[in-house]
Write an enzyme that holds these catalytic residues in place. Structure first.
Site, PDB file in Angstrom:
ATOM      1  N   SER A   7      54.697   3.046  24.312  1.00  0.00           N
ATOM      2  CA  SER A   7      54.305   4.399  24.703  1.00  0.00           C
ATOM      3  C   SER A   7      55.084   4.850  25.934  1.00  0.00           C
ATOM      4  O   SER A   7      55.033   4.215  26.987  1.00  0.00           O
ATOM      5  CB  SER A   7      52.813   4.449  25.014  1.00  0.00           C
ATOM      6  OG  SER A   7      52.473   5.686  25.592  1.00  0.00           O
ATOM      7  N   HIS A  32      56.690   5.767  20.914  1.00  0.00           N
ATOM      8  CA  HIS A  32      55.409   6.489  20.882  1.00  0.00           C
ATOM      9  C   HIS A  32      55.398   7.558  21.976  1.00  0.00           C
ATOM     10  O   HIS A  32      55.686   7.281  23.135  1.00  0.00           O
ATOM     11  CB  HIS A  32      54.261   5.508  21.087  1.00  0.00           C
ATOM     12  CG  HIS A  32      52.904   6.099  20.858  1.00  0.00           C
ATOM     13  ND1 HIS A  32      52.386   6.317  19.601  1.00  0.00           N
ATOM     14  CD2 HIS A  32      51.960   6.520  21.740  1.00  0.00           C
ATOM     15  CE1 HIS A  32      51.175   6.840  19.701  1.00  0.00           C
ATOM     16  NE2 HIS A  32      50.891   6.974  20.999  1.00  0.00           N
ATOM     17  N   ASP A  34      53.132  10.418  23.754  1.00  0.00           N
ATOM     18  CA  ASP A  34      51.777  10.922  23.991  1.00  0.00           C
ATOM     19  C   ASP A  34      51.812  12.343  24.527  1.00  0.00           C
ATOM     20  O   ASP A  34      52.435  12.615  25.557  1.00  0.00           O
ATOM     21  CB  ASP A  34      51.053  10.025  24.992  1.00  0.00           C
ATOM     22  CG  ASP A  34      50.653   8.695  24.383  1.00  0.00           C
ATOM     23  OD1 ASP A  34      49.928   8.707  23.377  1.00  0.00           O
ATOM     24  OD2 ASP A  34      51.067   7.645  24.910  1.00  0.00           O
ATOM     25  N   MET A  36      49.477  15.404  25.855  1.00  0.00           N
ATOM     26  CA  MET A  36      48.154  15.747  26.384  1.00  0.00           C
ATOM     27  C   MET A  36      48.178  17.140  27.001  1.00  0.00           C
ATOM     28  O   MET A  36      49.178  17.537  27.607  1.00  0.00           O
ATOM     29  CB  MET A  36      47.730  14.710  27.432  1.00  0.00           C
ATOM     30  CG  MET A  36      47.779  13.278  26.936  1.00  0.00           C
ATOM     31  SD  MET A  36      47.318  12.113  28.231  1.00  0.00           S
ATOM     32  CE  MET A  36      47.680  10.549  27.441  1.00  0.00           C
ATOM     33  N   HIS A  65      51.746  11.449  19.154  1.00  0.00           N
ATOM     34  CA  HIS A  65      50.277  11.446  19.165  1.00  0.00           C
ATOM     35  C   HIS A  65      49.811  12.693  19.913  1.00  0.00           C
ATOM     36  O   HIS A  65      49.961  12.792  21.129  1.00  0.00           O
ATOM     37  CB  HIS A  65      49.781  10.163  19.846  1.00  0.00           C
ATOM     38  CG  HIS A  65      48.295  10.105  20.022  1.00  0.00           C
ATOM     39  ND1 HIS A  65      47.689   9.237  20.900  1.00  0.00           N
ATOM     40  CD2 HIS A  65      47.283  10.800  19.429  1.00  0.00           C
ATOM     41  CE1 HIS A  65      46.384   9.400  20.844  1.00  0.00           C
ATOM     42  NE2 HIS A  65      46.114  10.354  19.964  1.00  0.00           N
ATOM     43  N   MET A  67      47.205  14.931  21.512  1.00  0.00           N
ATOM     44  CA  MET A  67      45.881  15.026  22.114  1.00  0.00           C
ATOM     45  C   MET A  67      45.740  16.421  22.688  1.00  0.00           C
ATOM     46  O   MET A  67      45.675  16.623  23.905  1.00  0.00           O
ATOM     47  CB  MET A  67      45.720  13.940  23.189  1.00  0.00           C
ATOM     48  CG  MET A  67      45.625  12.535  22.616  1.00  0.00           C
ATOM     49  SD  MET A  67      45.858  11.220  23.839  1.00  0.00           S
ATOM     50  CE  MET A  67      47.662  11.095  23.819  1.00  0.00           C
ATOM     51  N   MET A 136      42.152   4.565  18.280  1.00  0.00           N
ATOM     52  CA  MET A 136      42.186   4.446  19.727  1.00  0.00           C
ATOM     53  C   MET A 136      41.283   3.294  20.158  1.00  0.00           C
ATOM     54  O   MET A 136      40.113   3.230  19.782  1.00  0.00           O
ATOM     55  CB  MET A 136      41.713   5.744  20.384  1.00  0.00           C
ATOM     56  CG  MET A 136      42.609   6.949  20.123  1.00  0.00           C
ATOM     57  SD  MET A 136      44.298   6.688  20.712  1.00  0.00           S
ATOM     58  CE  MET A 136      44.027   6.461  22.475  1.00  0.00           C
ATOM     59  N   ASP A 178      46.071   1.797  19.459  1.00  0.00           N
ATOM     60  CA  ASP A 178      46.634   2.310  20.710  1.00  0.00           C
ATOM     61  C   ASP A 178      45.632   2.120  21.842  1.00  0.00           C
ATOM     62  O   ASP A 178      44.536   2.682  21.810  1.00  0.00           O
ATOM     63  CB  ASP A 178      46.960   3.799  20.534  1.00  0.00           C
ATOM     64  CG  ASP A 178      47.587   4.428  21.774  1.00  0.00           C
ATOM     65  OD1 ASP A 178      47.746   3.727  22.790  1.00  0.00           O
ATOM     66  OD2 ASP A 178      47.915   5.615  21.717  1.00  0.00           O
TER      67      ASP A 178
END
Length: 231
Positions: A7, A32, A34, A36, A65, A67, A136, A178
């Site tokens: 990540s 990966h 992330d 957010m 991913h 979020m 998760m 994850d």
């Protein structure tokens, strides 16, 4: 059989391009990413422009991913930026089937990301739209959290569902985990059913920033632990 997806949340953002190149050269299978929004989760990270910037640096699949909430309007941006895998949380979509279709129609692989307390029944009517599931093992929003032990039971239950679906449909879905994945627990996580592992701080906090090969040893140790599974 197993895939590593370090990540970038735990990478050195001042040297992000180098971090991507070095971790892939050290044996990472995916990257990966992330995302957010300080709304769905209490943190703010990066968007499609950063994904687009790192896309030319590696041929490794980019695993995004999301979020964010709402999720639909940002999916196309990441597809255009070169994402290969895109997952989102069912709580962030008004229409899960539609969001999955946006990903797959754009040419990327589609996944659902399930929080520790999200029940597995959300998968019941969308299995034919899925390419992978991301469980998760921490509450989303921050890196460096400890693995939640109850995730092992949830992984086993999810693996049973996926195996049943594979027998019925002939399709194999990946099971990604994850959060809190480290050398001392990755084998146990694999035995519970995971085949794809997101590891952030366990990888990027290894060694010195001046050493481009600092990730070699930790990725080798993770693979060595996985080699014991089924032995």
């Amino acid at each position: 059989m197993y895939r590593f997806a370090p990540s970038l949340l735990s990478a050195n953002f001042a040297r992000l391009g180098e971090e991507v190149e070095n971790v892939v050269a050290s044996g990472a299978d995916w990257v990966h990413f992330d995302v957010m929004d300080n709304h769905y989760v209490p943190n703010l990270t990066v968007g499609p422009l950063v994904c687009k910037a790192i896309r030319p640096l590696t041929k490794a699949p980019i695993d995004v991913h999301l979020m964010v909430k709402p999720v639909d309007r940002i999916i196309s941006g990441f597809i255009e930026a070169g994402a290969d895998f895109i997952s989102f949380h069912p709580e962030a979509s008004e229409h899960i089937d539609r969001s999955l279709a946006l990903i797959r129609d754009g040419g990327a692989k589609a996944g659902l990301a399930l929080n520790p307390a999200t029940p597995l029944y959300v998968l019941d009517h969308v299995m034919d739209r899925l390419d992978f599931i991301l469980l998760m093992s921490v509450n989303p929003g921050f890196g460096g959290q400890a693995f939640i032990p109850s995730t092992l039971d949830k992984l086993a239950a999810t693996r049973a569902r996926l195996d049943a679906w594979s027998r019925k449909s002939g399709r194999h879905l990946l099971l990604e985990v994850d959060g809190g994945v480290k050398v001392d627990n990755i084998a146990e996580i694999a035995r519970a059913g995971a085949d794809t592992f997101v590891a952030g701080s366990a990888v990027f906090e290894a060694g010195l920033d001046s050493d481009p090969h600092r990730y070699d040893s930790v990725i080798a140790r993770l693979r060595a632990e996985l080699a014991t599974v089924g032995a």
